[in-house]
Design a protein around this motif. Structure first.
Motif, short mmCIF file in Angstrom:
data_model
loop_
_atom_site.label_atom_id
_atom_site.label_comp_id
_atom_site.label_asym_id
_atom_site.label_seq_id
_atom_site.Cartn_x
_atom_site.Cartn_y
_atom_site.Cartn_z
N PRO A 65 0.78 -1.45 0.09
CA PRO A 65 0.02 0.08 -0.09
C PRO A 65 0.73 1.13 0.11
O PRO A 65 0.34 2.40 -0.76
CB PRO A 65 -0.89 -0.10 1.31
N ASP A 66 2.15 1.19 0.63
CA ASP A 66 2.90 2.47 0.76
C ASP A 66 3.72 2.79 -0.56
O ASP A 66 4.34 3.73 -0.75
CB ASP A 66 3.44 2.48 2.10
N ALA A 67 4.30 1.58 -0.86
CA ALA A 67 5.38 1.58 -2.08
C ALA A 67 4.85 1.84 -3.56
O ALA A 67 3.77 1.53 -3.95
CB ALA A 67 6.36 0.25 -1.80
N GLN A 68 5.83 2.87 -4.06
CA GLN A 68 5.51 2.92 -5.79
C GLN A 68 5.60 1.76 -6.35
O GLN A 68 6.74 1.12 -6.13
CB GLN A 68 6.30 3.93 -6.02
N PRO A 69 4.87 1.45 -7.21
CA PRO A 69 4.94 0.04 -8.11
C PRO A 69 6.51 0.38 -8.69
O PRO A 69 6.42 1.40 -9.19
CB PRO A 69 4.06 -0.12 -8.54
N PRO A 70 7.24 -0.57 -9.21
CA PRO A 70 8.26 -0.51 -10.13
C PRO A 70 7.65 -0.15 -11.36
O PRO A 70 6.65 -0.22 -11.84
CB PRO A 70 9.01 -1.73 -10.16
N LYS A 71 8.65 0.32 -12.26
CA LYS A 71 8.29 0.65 -13.86
C LYS A 71 9.04 -0.17 -14.49
O LYS A 71 10.25 -0.64 -14.40
CB LYS A 71 8.99 2.09 -14.06
#
Ligand SMILES: Nc1ncnc2c1ncn2[C@@H]1O[C@H](COP(=O)(O)OP(=O)(O)O)[C@@H](O)[C@H]1O
Ligand SMILES: [Mg+2]
Length: 205
Positions: A65-71
């Protein structure tokens, strides 16, 4: 980033196998490929963790919920059995293709029927933003089982993207962090060929 969701409500239908093989095919094509592992059993993450370092990488991650998903270029989403409600809606927001692995048995088809109906009622699917296709798992395309599967899917107007034969190659490859695309064509030429239309459908514009 383009995304494909692999889903079927039934456990053991072939979701993780289909997810890791599609991911590996994309990685071999030079795409930066992420694998979102929605299953608490973490099978897809386990597979990437043992994947030999010299092979085209697939980056697995778990929802946070807190982390930006990788690109990346591609996102492959491996889902748990019984996906529904919020998790399904969230996955549908990310995906532009849905691949449903399905074995041609009475139990698998009846367990999947309601899910297919539910998917086809989704607005994004009706509007054709998200396309749905089925992969026949553990099935020889020349058999009655294959025609039974095709007839069943005809009711839903859904395409069969391809058929994967019943082969120990799949569990054996997974044990070593491998996919069909990491193995010598002399051993798995037939299997690689059976994946081609599936990968083509997923990657088509
Ligand atoms: N085409 C196939 N032939 C033989 N075994 C397969 C095939 N596809 C999947 N399996 C095996 O069946 C089991 C269940 O598949 P899995 O991909 O883990 O299903 P799910 O993720 O839907 O629970 C695994 O042990 C897998 O290696
Ligand atoms: Mg799985």
């Amino acid at each position: 980033m383009r995304a494909v969701l692999v889903a079927n409500p039934k456990g053991g239908s072939g979701k993780t196998t289909v997810s890791i093989n599609i991911a590996a095919a994309l990685a071999h094509a030079g795409r930066r490929t992420l694998l979102l592992d929605l299953d608490r059993q973490r099978s897809a993450s386990t597979w990437t963790s043992i994947r030999p370092g010299h092979l085209p990488p697939v980056y697995a991650f778990r929802p946070h919920p807190d982390a930006q998903p990788p690109k990346g270029d591609w996102l492959v989403i491996d889902s748990p059995a019984g996906i529904h409600g919020k998790t399904l809606s969230h996955a549908l927001k990310l995906a532009d293709r849905i691949v449903v692995p399905l074995q041609p048995s009475l139990f698998d088809m009846s367990a999947t029927s309601e899910f297919l109906g539910e998917l086809l009622r989704e607005k994004v699917v009706r509007g054709r933003r998200v396309r749905v296709g089925v992969v026949g798992v553990r099935v020889d395309p020349r058999t009655k089982a294959a025609s039974t599967l095709a007839a069943f899917l005809g009711q839903f107007d859904l395409p069969v993207l391809g058929y994967l034969r019943d082969s120990q190659t799949y569990p054996n490859a997974a044990f070593n962090g491998l996919s069909i695309f990491d193995m010598a064509p002399s051993i798995v030429e037939r299997d690689q060929a059976s994946w081609q239309p599936i990968v083509d459908w997923v990657t088509a514009e």
